[in-house]
Design a protein around this motif. Structure first.
Motif, mmCIF file in Angstrom:
data_model
loop_
_atom_site.group_PDB
_atom_site.id
_atom_site.type_symbol
_atom_site.label_atom_id
_atom_site.label_comp_id
_atom_site.label_asym_id
_atom_site.label_seq_id
_atom_site.Cartn_x
_atom_site.Cartn_y
_atom_site.Cartn_z
ATOM 1 N N THR A 562 0.841 -1.192 0.000
ATOM 2 C CA THR A 562 0.000 0.000 0.000
ATOM 3 C C THR A 562 0.878 1.245 0.000
ATOM 4 O O THR A 562 2.099 1.172 0.165
ATOM 5 C CB THR A 562 -0.894 0.036 1.242
ATOM 6 N N LEU A 563 0.243 2.398 -0.146
ATOM 7 C CA LEU A 563 0.987 3.656 -0.108
ATOM 8 C C LEU A 563 1.672 3.844 1.240
ATOM 9 O O LEU A 563 2.850 4.227 1.292
ATOM 10 C CB LEU A 563 0.045 4.837 -0.390
ATOM 11 N N GLU A 564 0.951 3.567 2.326
ATOM 12 C CA GLU A 564 1.539 3.769 3.654
ATOM 13 C C GLU A 564 2.753 2.858 3.845
ATOM 14 O O GLU A 564 3.805 3.307 4.331
ATOM 15 C CB GLU A 564 0.498 3.492 4.750
ATOM 16 N N TYR A 565 2.618 1.595 3.475
ATOM 17 C CA TYR A 565 3.742 0.660 3.591
ATOM 18 C C TYR A 565 4.916 1.130 2.733
ATOM 19 O O TYR A 565 6.073 1.111 3.159
ATOM 20 C CB TYR A 565 3.299 -0.737 3.159
ATOM 21 N N SER A 566 4.607 1.596 1.515
ATOM 22 C CA SER A 566 5.656 2.037 0.604
ATOM 23 C C SER A 566 6.376 3.268 1.144
ATOM 24 O O SER A 566 7.598 3.397 1.022
ATOM 25 C CB SER A 566 5.049 2.342 -0.775
ATOM 26 N N LEU A 567 5.635 4.188 1.765
ATOM 27 C CA LEU A 567 6.259 5.373 2.372
ATOM 28 C C LEU A 567 7.229 4.971 3.480
ATOM 29 O O LEU A 567 8.348 5.487 3.573
ATOM 30 C CB LEU A 567 5.179 6.307 2.930
ATOM 31 N N ALA A 568 6.775 4.040 4.333
ATOM 32 C CA ALA A 568 7.630 3.591 5.431
ATOM 33 C C ALA A 568 8.846 2.838 4.907
ATOM 34 O O ALA A 568 9.953 2.960 5.459
ATOM 35 C CB ALA A 568 6.825 2.703 6.382
ATOM 36 N N TYR A 569 8.684 2.092 3.855
ATOM 37 C CA TYR A 569 9.777 1.282 3.311
ATOM 38 C C TYR A 569 10.848 2.149 2.643
ATOM 39 O O TYR A 569 12.045 1.896 2.773
ATOM 40 C CB TYR A 569 9.227 0.270 2.307
ATOM 41 N N GLU A 608 12.712 3.680 16.755
ATOM 42 C CA GLU A 608 14.079 3.269 17.088
ATOM 43 C C GLU A 608 14.094 1.835 17.589
ATOM 44 O O GLU A 608 15.003 1.056 17.280
ATOM 45 C CB GLU A 608 14.670 4.211 18.137
ATOM 46 N N TYR A 609 13.085 1.490 18.386
ATOM 47 C CA TYR A 609 12.946 0.116 18.882
ATOM 48 C C TYR A 609 12.833 -0.865 17.710
ATOM 49 O O TYR A 609 13.474 -1.926 17.696
ATOM 50 C CB TYR A 609 11.726 0.031 19.789
ATOM 51 N N LEU A 610 12.011 -0.512 16.699
ATOM 52 C CA LEU A 610 11.838 -1.392 15.538
ATOM 53 C C LEU A 610 13.153 -1.575 14.788
ATOM 54 O O LEU A 610 13.495 -2.687 14.366
ATOM 55 C CB LEU A 610 10.772 -0.817 14.598
ATOM 56 N N LYS A 611 13.887 -0.518 14.614
ATOM 57 C CA LYS A 611 15.152 -0.608 13.876
ATOM 58 C C LYS A 611 16.187 -1.464 14.617
ATOM 59 O O LYS A 611 17.011 -2.138 13.987
ATOM 60 C CB LYS A 611 15.716 0.796 13.622
ATOM 61 N N LYS A 612 16.126 -1.472 15.934
ATOM 62 C CA LYS A 612 17.068 -2.277 16.712
ATOM 63 C C LYS A 612 16.703 -3.756 16.683
ATOM 64 O O LYS A 612 17.582 -4.624 16.710
ATOM 65 C CB LYS A 612 17.102 -1.792 18.159
ATOM 66 N N HIS A 613 15.418 -4.066 16.647
ATOM 67 C CA HIS A 613 14.975 -5.455 16.763
ATOM 68 C C HIS A 613 14.788 -6.150 15.427
ATOM 69 O O HIS A 613 14.631 -7.375 15.391
ATOM 70 C CB HIS A 613 13.662 -5.519 17.557
ATOM 71 N N TYR A 614 14.766 -5.399 14.308
ATOM 72 C CA TYR A 614 14.542 -6.021 12.999
ATOM 73 C C TYR A 614 15.589 -5.482 12.030
ATOM 74 O O TYR A 614 15.797 -4.274 11.912
ATOM 75 C CB TYR A 614 13.139 -5.712 12.449
ATOM 76 N N ALA A 615 16.238 -6.412 11.314
ATOM 77 C CA ALA A 615 17.270 -6.019 10.358
ATOM 78 C C ALA A 615 16.690 -5.765 8.969
ATOM 79 O O ALA A 615 17.268 -5.026 8.173
ATOM 80 C CB ALA A 615 18.345 -7.104 10.280
ATOM 81 N N ASP A 616 15.557 -6.388 8.671
ATOM 82 C CA ASP A 616 14.951 -6.306 7.336
ATOM 83 C C ASP A 616 14.052 -5.060 7.255
ATOM 84 O O ASP A 616 13.084 -4.931 8.016
ATOM 85 C CB ASP A 616 14.134 -7.576 7.075
ATOM 86 N N GLN A 617 14.367 -4.151 6.323
ATOM 87 C CA GLN A 617 13.579 -2.923 6.180
ATOM 88 C C GLN A 617 12.133 -3.230 5.798
ATOM 89 O O GLN A 617 11.216 -2.507 6.178
ATOM 90 C CB GLN A 617 14.201 -2.003 5.119
ATOM 91 N N ALA A 618 11.914 -4.323 5.068
ATOM 92 C CA ALA A 618 10.553 -4.698 4.703
ATOM 93 C C ALA A 618 9.734 -5.019 5.943
ATOM 94 O O ALA A 618 8.557 -4.638 6.049
ATOM 95 C CB ALA A 618 10.571 -5.893 3.753
ATOM 96 N N ILE A 619 10.325 -5.695 6.910
ATOM 97 C CA ILE A 619 9.608 -6.035 8.139
ATOM 98 C C ILE A 619 9.403 -4.787 8.995
ATOM 99 O O ILE A 619 8.339 -4.601 9.602
ATOM 100 C CB ILE A 619 10.358 -7.126 8.920
#
Length: 717
Positions: A562-569, A608-619
């Motif tokens: 979706t657009l929102e997912y694509s913006l975040a990705y 910041e928490y998400l970036k520390k716990h997940y290496a995959d930008q898609a996730i």
């Protein structure tokens, strides 16, 4: 008879050859829509110049009417040609010396082909109006004045002063209507008052002053059969159908029927006027405009020897939306009844800027006018089911698509609220550039867009259309992390095994193991693995599912979900998290706007928490998008005392988040500008962090205004 074709060459905005106007017209209602200075008034003035109008206002060629071939060279001739078709036997009898016969057309054996040609020689003009064809056995014949009187049309100018138009005078509307009444001369022409002396009538007369006599005359006029019948006919059959419940508009005929004593004395025995009466005192511009239109329709109904052609510029003038809708309904009904009563066509040509009117007009009667080009929508190669769909769903908000310079069609409120801000930070303002955004929901984007596809005969007039879609395909790893229903029922061990095997095969020269994995994935799931041919095929199929025609109409797709997912990705993960958290908080009765910054800070910590716990930008993008999907709370990942009271367990509204994100991004862009970053540098930044689909869609609908900015390739260097 009616005008079936209009051709204009070298007149104002219309050029010659491929740039001349060729406009097919219908026998009933025809509507010209488009922005200012597109050519609508030029079309109407051309008809007025060619045919003349019943108000006797002459419009003559001016030097400025001759088309400029370029900035310095002006055309020396212009022509305006109209073809009248389907003449009745009575109408053919009115023009016996001017008809053109068509032996190869049994249904339309005779047409009236009228042409105005104006030549400019040493800034002096010679204008001639003739009938016939340039070539052929019938030749050309100049129209005499008597014949020209027979082709005059009824014209209602824009921003008309209805009271002034209906005022007493030599060419007043009411005098024209009364002259056409068959019984206007009925009755005695002279009465000797001596003969009625015994009835004391002379005593009454002797008591009356000039104003009293005028009022007595008005009483007598009301009883006169022709005037009484005309008043009743006007009120019952023409004015009443135009009214809404509670309007209570009634016309009175007489000598200044609504005037004070002094005014009545001035008008005595000179002229007959018309006014509205009813509860509420003097009526406003809108009500008088309706009376004016009713009078014109009555005059048309009584004019059997002249073309039943009505031209209205901006019929919405002085009318509120409900009355506009009532007016267009009334005009359509009059077209039907006029043909039924008189067996001749009533043709109405309307130009409008009203989205309210456009929302209720039949698609086939509309013609978009843009920069001297026309696109008749009935020539848009739309199937009847598409037209039915569009007429069902085009409302007053969607109908602004008929008045734009560029069109962006979106499938949700979030895009509708967010895209104006995204266009601004990319250097173009949709309001300034005349771009309309139309939110059509999740279906029918191509049906709306293909209105503008055009054909070989009537190509797109220069209005670019972009449709912004969600592809709605989800990477397996993201769907698995979010525990989406589409993958919860699958055998995870089997899928994981196929997943691992496919990963191991990446980089091999042959024998990539994607087929087993893709057979196990639901239709809306892609593997997300590099070089997966099956995922690529799903993406390609999704993009080609909408059939867009022509280079001006294109689809742009937010990949893969979706657009929102694509913006975040692509680079706005933190900003979207902030917007989503603020949108979640807005749903709570406990939300305190003063805590805006507190919530923003919590959202930043969560990202910041998400970036520390997940290496995959898609996730990571999937976890941000999860804020819109389910009533989760981010305090599962943060200390409860920081967030529990501020962000409750409710999913974020996409529309609210879209609006918040737009404001947030514009604020960031403003701060970048205040720090002396150039427009080029700011656009370079935003092109790097926005999805290609968004950037390309914005620049597609604003090709003339798009700033010179580096491409993404340049940005990456």
């Amino acid at each position: 008879m009616y005008i079936s074709n209009l051709t204009i060459e070298n007149f104002r905005c219309f050029g010659s050859k491929k740039d001349k106007l060729k406009l097919p017209l219908l026998s009933g209602l025809n509507t010209l829509v488009g922005e200012n200075d597109a050519g609508k008034t030029a079309i109407i003035d051309a008809l007025r110049m060619l045919l003349g109008t019943r108000d006797q206002e002459t419009i003559r060629p001016q030097v400025s009417d001759f088309h400029y071939l370029n900035s310095t060279t002006q055309a020396q001739n212009f022509t305006i040609e109209a073809v009248f078709s389907e003449l009745s036997s009575r109408e053919r009898a009115n023009f016996p010396d001017y008809l053109t016969y068509q032996a190869d057309d049994e249904d339309n054996p005779a047409v009236l082909h009228i042409t105005l040609k104006s030549s400019l020689i040493n800034e002096k003009m010679r204008t001639v109006v003739y009938a016939g064809l340039h070539t052929g056995p019938h030749g050309l014949k100049e129209l005499d004045l008597k014949t020209r009187e027979k082709i005059r049309v009824t014209y209602l100018r824009p921003l008309r002063d209805a009271e002034k138009e209906m005022d007493v005078g030599r060419n007043s509307r009411i005098s024209k209507i009364l002259k056409k009444q068959s019984n206007i001369d009925a009755g005695e022409k002279l009465i000797d008052l001596v003969d009625v002396a015994d009835e004391k009538f002379s005593d009454v007369i002797n008591k009356l002053g000039i104003v009293g006599i005028a009022r007595l005359i008005n009483q007598l006029l009301e009883q006169q059969p022709a005037i009484n019948n005309t008043t009743k006919n006007l009120n019952d059959n023409f004015l009443q159908p135009l009214q809404m419940d509670g309007d209570n508009l009634t016309a009175r005929l007489g000598i200044g029927p609504d005037a004070d004593d002094e005014a009545l004395k001035r008008q005595m025995l000179e002229k007959i006027g018309i006014t509205l009466e009813g509860i509420g005192g003097k009526r406003g511009l809108g009500s008088n405009n309706l009376l004016y239109i009713a009078c014109e329709m009555l005059l048309l109904a009584d004019s059997q020897d002249e073309p039943a052609l009505l031209i209205i510029e901006e019929p919405e003038a002085h009318l509120h939306p409900q009355r506009q809708l009532k007016l267009i309904q009334y005009l359509q009904e009059r077209i039907k009844s006029h043909h039924a009563e008189h067996n001749v066509h009533l043709q109405i040509i309307v130009s409008t800027h009203s989205p309210t009117l456009a929302s209720k007009l039949p698609i086939k009667c509309m013609c978009i006018v843009h920069k001297g080009k026309v696109l008749p929508l009935r020539a848009a190669n739309l199937h009847d089911n598409n037209i039915t769909f569009l007429e069902r769903f085009i409302d007053a908000t969607k109908s602004n698509l008929f008045f734009c310079r560029g069109l962006l069609i979106v499938e949700g409120d979030a895009e509708n609220l967010l895209m104006p801000s995204l266009s601004k930070i990319l250097g173009v303002d949709f309001t300034t550039t005349g771009v309309s955004i139309v939110n059509v929901g999740h279906t029918g984007l191509s049906r709306f867009a293909n209105l503008f596809s055009g054909t070989d005969q009537y190509p797109n007039p220069g209005i670019n259309v972009a449709c912004l879609h969600d592809l709605d395909l989800i990477e397996y790893s993201v769907a698995k992390e979010l525990a989406l229903n589409c993958v919860c029922g699958t055998d995870e061990d089997t899928i994981q095994s196929a997943w691992n095997k496919a990963k191991e095969s990446i980089g091999a020269t042959e024998g990539l193991e994607f087929s087993t994995l893709n057979e196990l994935l639901p239709l809306n799931i892609i593997s997300g693995l590099t070089d997966d041919p099956f995922s690529a095929k799903k993406l390609e199929k999704a993009e080609s599912s909408n059939c867009y025609k022509g280079d001006s109409v294109k689809g742009f797709y937010s990949k893969p979900w979706t657009l929102e997912y694509s913006l975040a990705y692509h680079g706005l993960g933190e900003e979207l998290t902030i917007a989503a958290c603020l949108a979640k908080a807005e749903k709570s009765a406990q939300y305190d706007p003063s805590k805006h910054q507190v919530i923003s800070n919590i959202a930043k910590k969560y990202y910041e928490y998400l970036k520390k716990h997940y290496a995959d930008q898609a996730i990571i993008a999937g976890k941000v998008y999860e804020l819109f999907l389910s009533p989760i709370s981010i305090f599962d990942a943060l200390p409860a005392e920081e967030s529990a009271k501020l962000i409750l367990k409710k999913e974020a509204s996409k529309a609210a988040a879209g609006q918040i994100l737009g404001v947030l991004l514009e604020d960031i862009d403003t701060k970048m500008k205040e720090s002396n970053q150039t427009e080029r540098d700011r656009i370079k930044h935003w092109k790097n962090v926005l999805p290609d689909s968004v950037v390309d869609a914005v620049f597609h609908v604003t090709p003339t205004y798009s700033p010179t900015a580096p491409s993404k390739v340049d940005c990456d260097e």
